[in-house]
Design an enzyme around this catalytic site. Sequence first.
Site, PDB file in Angstrom:
ATOM      1  N   GLY A  34       0.883  -0.820   0.336  1.00 43.67           N
ATOM      2  CA  GLY A  34       0.007  -0.403  -0.148  1.00 43.67           C
ATOM      3  C   GLY A  34       0.523   1.738   0.374  1.00 43.67           C
ATOM      4  O   GLY A  34       1.991   1.153   0.504  1.00 43.67           O
ATOM      5  N   GLN A  89       2.721   9.944   0.972  1.00 42.72           N
ATOM      6  CA  GLN A  89       4.395   9.366   1.152  1.00 42.72           C
ATOM      7  C   GLN A  89       5.151   9.658   0.854  1.00 42.72           C
ATOM      8  O   GLN A  89       6.854   9.497   0.355  1.00 42.72           O
ATOM      9  CB  GLN A  89       3.844   7.639   1.368  1.00 42.72           C
ATOM     10  CG  GLN A  89       3.859   7.135   2.713  1.00 42.72           C
ATOM     11  CD  GLN A  89       3.202   5.771   2.331  1.00 42.72           C
ATOM     12  OE1 GLN A  89       2.341   5.435   2.025  1.00 42.72           O
ATOM     13  NE2 GLN A  89       4.695   5.131   3.345  1.00 42.72           N
ATOM     14  N   CYS A 105       5.754  -0.026   7.117  1.00 43.54           N
ATOM     15  CA  CYS A 105       5.031   1.191   6.188  1.00 43.54           C
ATOM     16  C   CYS A 105       6.651   1.248   5.123  1.00 43.54           C
ATOM     17  O   CYS A 105       7.816   1.229   5.986  1.00 43.54           O
ATOM     18  CB  CYS A 105       5.597   2.372   7.570  1.00 43.54           C
ATOM     19  SG  CYS A 105       4.994   3.588   6.829  1.00 43.54           S
ATOM     20  N   LEU A 106       6.418   1.647   4.461  1.00 37.97           N
ATOM     21  CA  LEU A 106       7.409   2.235   3.295  1.00 37.97           C
ATOM     22  C   LEU A 106       8.115   3.078   3.590  1.00 37.97           C
ATOM     23  O   LEU A 106       9.543   3.438   3.782  1.00 37.97           O
ATOM     24  CB  LEU A 106       7.505   2.529   2.074  1.00 37.97           C
ATOM     25  CG  LEU A 106       6.321   1.052   1.292  1.00 37.97           C
ATOM     26  CD1 LEU A 106       6.088   1.741  -0.086  1.00 37.97           C
ATOM     27  CD2 LEU A 106       7.822  -0.244   0.706  1.00 37.97           C
ATOM     28  N   HIS A 159      -2.864   6.895   7.221  1.00 38.81           N
ATOM     29  CA  HIS A 159      -1.112   8.381   6.920  1.00 38.81           C
ATOM     30  C   HIS A 159      -1.757   9.427   5.973  1.00 38.81           C
ATOM     31  O   HIS A 159      -1.538  10.357   6.545  1.00 38.81           O
ATOM     32  CB  HIS A 159      -1.272   7.376   5.963  1.00 38.81           C
ATOM     33  CG  HIS A 159       0.425   6.783   5.539  1.00 38.81           C
ATOM     34  ND1 HIS A 159       0.977   7.379   6.090  1.00 38.81           N
ATOM     35  CD2 HIS A 159       0.683   5.152   5.134  1.00 38.81           C
ATOM     36  CE1 HIS A 159       2.438   6.194   6.124  1.00 38.81           C
ATOM     37  NE2 HIS A 159       2.235   5.485   5.549  1.00 38.81           N
ATOM     38  N   HIS A 183      -4.821   1.464   7.884  1.00 37.91           N
ATOM     39  CA  HIS A 183      -3.001   1.724   7.677  1.00 37.91           C
ATOM     40  C   HIS A 183      -2.961   3.035   6.853  1.00 37.91           C
ATOM     41  O   HIS A 183      -2.317   4.031   6.910  1.00 37.91           O
ATOM     42  CB  HIS A 183      -1.890   0.709   7.268  1.00 37.91           C
ATOM     43  CG  HIS A 183      -0.609   0.726   7.204  1.00 37.91           C
ATOM     44  ND1 HIS A 183       0.471   0.738   7.988  1.00 37.91           N
ATOM     45  CD2 HIS A 183      -0.530   1.796   6.865  1.00 37.91           C
ATOM     46  CE1 HIS A 183       1.207   1.316   7.801  1.00 37.91           C
ATOM     47  NE2 HIS A 183       1.887   2.044   6.566  1.00 37.91           N
ATOM     48  N   GLU A 184      -3.298   2.827   5.366  1.00 32.31           N
ATOM     49  CA  GLU A 184      -3.289   4.113   4.635  1.00 32.31           C
ATOM     50  C   GLU A 184      -4.664   5.358   4.738  1.00 32.31           C
ATOM     51  O   GLU A 184      -3.659   6.062   4.478  1.00 32.31           O
ATOM     52  CB  GLU A 184      -3.698   3.402   3.164  1.00 32.31           C
ATOM     53  CG  GLU A 184      -2.389   2.205   2.765  1.00 32.31           C
ATOM     54  CD  GLU A 184      -1.121   2.434   2.990  1.00 32.31           C
ATOM     55  OE1 GLU A 184      -0.765   3.781   3.283  1.00 32.31           O
ATOM     56  OE2 GLU A 184      -0.611   0.823   2.612  1.00 32.31           O
TER      57      GLU A 184
HETATM   58 NI    NI Z   1       2.430   2.994   5.763  1.00 30.78          NI
END
Ligand code: NI
Length: 156
Positions: free
Chosen positions: A46, A51, A88-89, A134, A130-131
């Site tokens: 995701g 991000q 998480c990236l 963000h 999660h997304e």
């Molecule tokens: Ni993330």
Amino acid sequence: MALRQILTIGDETLYKKCRKVELFDTRLHTLLDDMKETMYAAAGVGLAAIQIGILKRVVTIDTGEGLLELVNPEIIETRGSEEAAEGCLSVPGKQGNVVRPTYVKVRAQDRNGEFYEVDGEGLLARAFCHEIEHLDGHLYIEKATDIVDRNFEDEE
Ligand code: NI
């Protein structure tokens, strides 16, 4: 399409609140295409636009069941609760345990502005939560326990 740079923890942009998308134009389509490419290149499940430094309510997700493009997503139903490891990236090299609903239903718009609903369990439910967090400037590590160096491949 183009690969975008993924911001990492400490970058103040990640803590900002994203704006609702009003224009479903070619700029949005390019953003979605770039997010898809960037997410797959980073082997993430995701990615939120924030991000890559774009403060718009736009998310891409693929947990292995196909690409989802979510514009202005909102959680409209949840059920259950389970704790599992999450990454998480934007927090490279780490994972932590987070309690999430086992089932989540989301209402969103597609790239053309059409409303639709999509639901999922397990990893997909986790990715929705999660997304969407963000988009309000939150990272999973705010609620995670047992943050350790990662040993799995899924990142969000
Ligand atoms: Ni993330």
